[in-house]
Design an enzyme around this catalytic site. Structure first.
Site, mmCIF file in Angstrom:
data_model
loop_
_atom_site.group_PDB
_atom_site.id
_atom_site.type_symbol
_atom_site.label_atom_id
_atom_site.label_comp_id
_atom_site.label_asym_id
_atom_site.label_seq_id
_atom_site.Cartn_x
_atom_site.Cartn_y
_atom_site.Cartn_z
ATOM 1 N N LYS A 88 0.705 -1.284 -0.078
ATOM 2 C CA LYS A 88 -0.126 -0.081 -0.102
ATOM 3 C C LYS A 88 0.728 1.219 0.021
ATOM 4 O O LYS A 88 0.388 2.422 -0.561
ATOM 5 C CB LYS A 88 -0.876 -0.029 1.267
ATOM 6 C CG LYS A 88 -2.173 -0.919 1.179
ATOM 7 C CD LYS A 88 -2.927 -0.733 0.104
ATOM 8 C CE LYS A 88 -4.172 -1.773 0.180
ATOM 9 N NZ LYS A 88 -5.164 -1.657 -1.171
ATOM 10 N N GLU A 110 -10.124 5.832 2.761
ATOM 11 C CA GLU A 110 -10.866 4.775 3.222
ATOM 12 C C GLU A 110 -9.883 3.737 3.629
ATOM 13 O O GLU A 110 -8.870 3.472 3.258
ATOM 14 C CB GLU A 110 -11.876 4.079 2.250
ATOM 15 C CG GLU A 110 -11.364 3.118 1.164
ATOM 16 C CD GLU A 110 -10.245 3.728 0.187
ATOM 17 O OE1 GLU A 110 -10.075 4.946 -0.009
ATOM 18 O OE2 GLU A 110 -9.513 2.732 -0.457
ATOM 19 N N SER A 377 1.801 -9.766 -0.739
ATOM 20 C CA SER A 377 1.406 -8.177 -0.530
ATOM 21 C C SER A 377 1.598 -7.555 0.511
ATOM 22 O O SER A 377 1.855 -6.322 0.691
ATOM 23 C CB SER A 377 0.048 -8.181 -1.166
ATOM 24 O OG SER A 377 -0.831 -8.806 -0.277
#
Lengths: 397, 259
Positions: A88, A110, A377
């Site tokens: 991210k 969000e 990830s």
């Protein structure tokens, strides 16, 4: 009147948002188009990715796992080693830097499990921006540690009480907030979803994953992998992992989505397996919805995959036959999570474990001279309590 | 033949009332609409509830959830309007998010609109750039796709107004629907831009809830739109809300009469 708007991936994508946001999206697109070719912007972003987030992330040959599975060689792209523990941060560094160049002083975002919220709060702290995060009330209770983490970083966390109180409701609320205050605020959308230009911007900022991985893989093996796997919720790590392999026809691209308690139970978030074309959160894509186009509640053990839609470029890659998408259940993901911990000494995110689970299914059927590249990830510290609970162990004091 | 959106602006400043279909039930919605007509409303926007209404404030969000929980569907709303048409020929429009319309099928949706005499649709998540995919189908059934302009629209106002159908929905404020104590946008200059580009009627909505606000806004435009304040009365009194809604709408309509 034009009939096909900008920002399309085949029939998918578009800009289905209230008029209030249109000029801001146009301005965002113009700014992005300028800065993405600006050497100074790119040098600054690269410096941040390398010196702050710790890129390039490692490519790791999981030899024990490969040997144990007895088939294809499994390689892991270690996005879990990035600062803040997931992919991210790649997107957040890019978008917050862009927002700063645009003269914004405040960012909103969000978050589901909290990974994107933490990454946004982190970069906001670094770049001295005001930061507010919207998180479903249910998720704030499931992920209290991440709420506190964001607050430590100086962000204000809003528990969203509207709708079903999870990720999709957090997106709704962040869009409402943005429509109320665009002049100084940028919405750091966390996945390859939403209205144009977000799916393109987020993909480009995440494409660093496959840019590195492709070169690293070639360097390590002299060839390209046979299959590239990544988990998909909205689809940001998958899009980043696929992007530079799209032109390599021999490389199979496989997205692994959350089948929750099983497709047949109806308690899942398997948009590709069960969804239909619709228009939601600013984009035309596939969604889990009922026969009247009402968005369905979805479920997954992984809060990061607990989303009723998927980014429009994935919809296009699927329909064009370039990528395939497979469902993976909670049980399979938890087993993969535990397996990787025991076999390779890596505790990965439960999201990433969905991709790993599929690798474990297909590797034994492949030859020893073949290879699978999996995007790991994120790291799994955040999931330990939930996995324990899944196994009937209560870790709370 | 039912009256169309244009007819709503035939008798001076129009009072446009919004109500969420199916809150608390469709039988009540039908009664509320007839009461609002009797109280002087010139056009009713019938809200098709959506699971995720991103342009709505809390009042209409909650009404949507109640309506969906009560089993409201697009088909049942059409059935209710068909029943309603036995009692009134007043102008009616639908207001709803694109996905329920898209999923129903544009052809099927707009042909049913024509059949029950709904002459326009307002879709808040369908901006100018995306309107093309349904406006042709809608036009083939004589249904107007109403465009919105917002305080941030600036140079877009002229383009949007020049292609406006039915009426132009002027969004008074930033953010979402809901009652506001003050409207600070320079509506007069927005109206000036609109008038330069189009002679389609323009009505102002978002935030209006008192007779004073209604009068102030009606002086600037051809009509005012009130939603949350009415939906709130329906929320408070449920199936017994009809007389309260009548009283409120009458008070609001009286405030803009003769302006």
């Amino acid at each position: 009147m034009q009939t096909e708007s900008r920002g399309r991936f085949g029939a998918f994508g578009g800009q289905y948002v209230p008029e209030t946001l249109m000029n801001e999206l146009i301005r965002l697109e113009e700014s992005y188009e300028y800065y993405k070719n600006d050497p100074e912007f790119n040098a600054e972003l690269t410096r941040l990715l390398n010196d702050y987030a710790g890129r390039p992330s490692l490519l790791y040959h999981a030899e024990r796992m490969s040997q144990d599975l007895g088939g294809a060689q499994v390689y892991l792209k270690r996005e879990d080693l990035n600062h803040t523990g997931a992919h991210k941060i790649n997107n957040c560094l890019g978008q917050v830097l862009l927002a700063k160049k645009m003269g914004k002083t405040r960012v909103i975002a969000e978050t589901g499990a909290g990974q994107h919220g933490v990454a946004t709060a982190t970069v906001a702290a670094l770049m001295d921006m005001e930061c507010e995060i919207f998180m479903g009330k249910e998720d704030t209770e499931r992920q209290r540690l991440n709420v506190y983490r964001m607050e430590l970083l100086g962000a204000k966390v809003h528990a969203v009480t509207s709708g079903t109180q999870v990720l999709k409701d957090a997106v709704n609320e962040t869009m409402r907030e943005w429509a109320g205050r665009v002049h100084d605020t940028h919405y750091v959308l966390g996945s390859v979803m939403g209205p144009h230009p977000f799916p393109t911007i987020v993909r480009d900022f995440q494409a660093v994953i496959s840019k590195e991985a492709r070169a690293q893989f070639l360097e390590a093996t002299g060839e390209l992998p046979d299959a590239v796997l990544a988990c998909v919720g909205g689809g940001s790590n998958a899009m980043g992992m696929f992007y530079h392999f799209i032109g390599d026809e021999g490389v199979q691209l496989i997205g692994c989505e959350a089948a929750g308690r099983g497709i047949e139970t109806g308690q899942h978030a398997a948009t590709m397996a069960t969804g239909t074309v619709g228009v939601f959160h600013g984009m035309k894509s596939y969604f889990c919805q009922n026969e009247y186009g009402q968005i369905s509640p979805v479920y997954s053990i992984s809060a990061g995959l607990d989303y009723p839609g998927i980014g429009p470029e994935h919809a296009y890659l699927r329909d064009s036959g370039r990528a395939q998408y497979v469902p993976v259940t909670d049980e399979e993901a938890v087993e993969a999570f535990e397996y990787l911990a025991r076999t390779e000494g890596i505790i990965c995110a439960i999201e990433s474990a969905h991709a790993l689970a599929h690798a474990m299914k297909i590797a034994p059927k492949m030859g020893k001279d073949q290879s699978i590249l999996v995007c790991l990830s994120g790291r799994g510290d955040k999931d330990v309590a939930a996995i324990a609970k899944y196994r009937g162990i209560d870790l709370s004091e | 033949m039912s009256k169309t959106i244009k007819n709503a602006f035939d008798h001076g400043k129009a009072f446009i009332a919004f109500i969420t279909a199916g809150d608390p039930d469709l039988e009540s919605t039908k009664r509320f609409i007839l009461e609002m007509e009797r109280a002087g409303a010139d056009l009713i926007e019938i809200g098709i509830p959506f699971s995720d209404p991103i342009a709505e404030g809390i009042v209409i969000q909650e009404a949507d959830i109640r309506a969906l929980k009560a089993g409201t569907t697009t088909d049942r709303i059409f059935d209710m309007v068909a029943e309603l048409r036995k009692e009134t020929d007043m102008p009616l429009a639908f207001m709803g998010y694109l996905n329920p319309v898209f999923y129903y099928g544009y052809d099927r949706f707009f042909s049913r609109c024509r059949d029950v005499g709904v002459s326009g649709v307002i879709i808040p998540d369908l901006p100018y750039e995306e309107k093309g995919e349904c406006s042709k189908v809608a036009a083939s059934y004589g249904v107007d796709v109403v465009s919105l302009v917002a305080p941030t629209s600036k140079e877009r106002i002229r383009t949007i107004a020049s292609e406006a159908e039915g009426f132009l929905y002027v969004v008074s404020s930033m953010g979402v629907t809901g009652m506001r104590s003050e409207i600070t946008t320079d509506i007069a200059s927005m109206m000036h831009e609109i008038r330069e580009a189009s002679d389609v009627p323009a009505a102002i909505g978002f935030g209006i809830n008192t007779p004073e606000q209604a009068a102030e806004m009606a002086r600037l435009a051809d009509g005012v739109i009130v939603g949350s304040a009415i939906v709130k009365i329906a929320a408070q009194y449920g199936a017994e809300a009809a007389p309260h809604i009548y009283e409120y709408v009458k008070k609001m309509k009286d405030a803009i009469r003769g302006l």
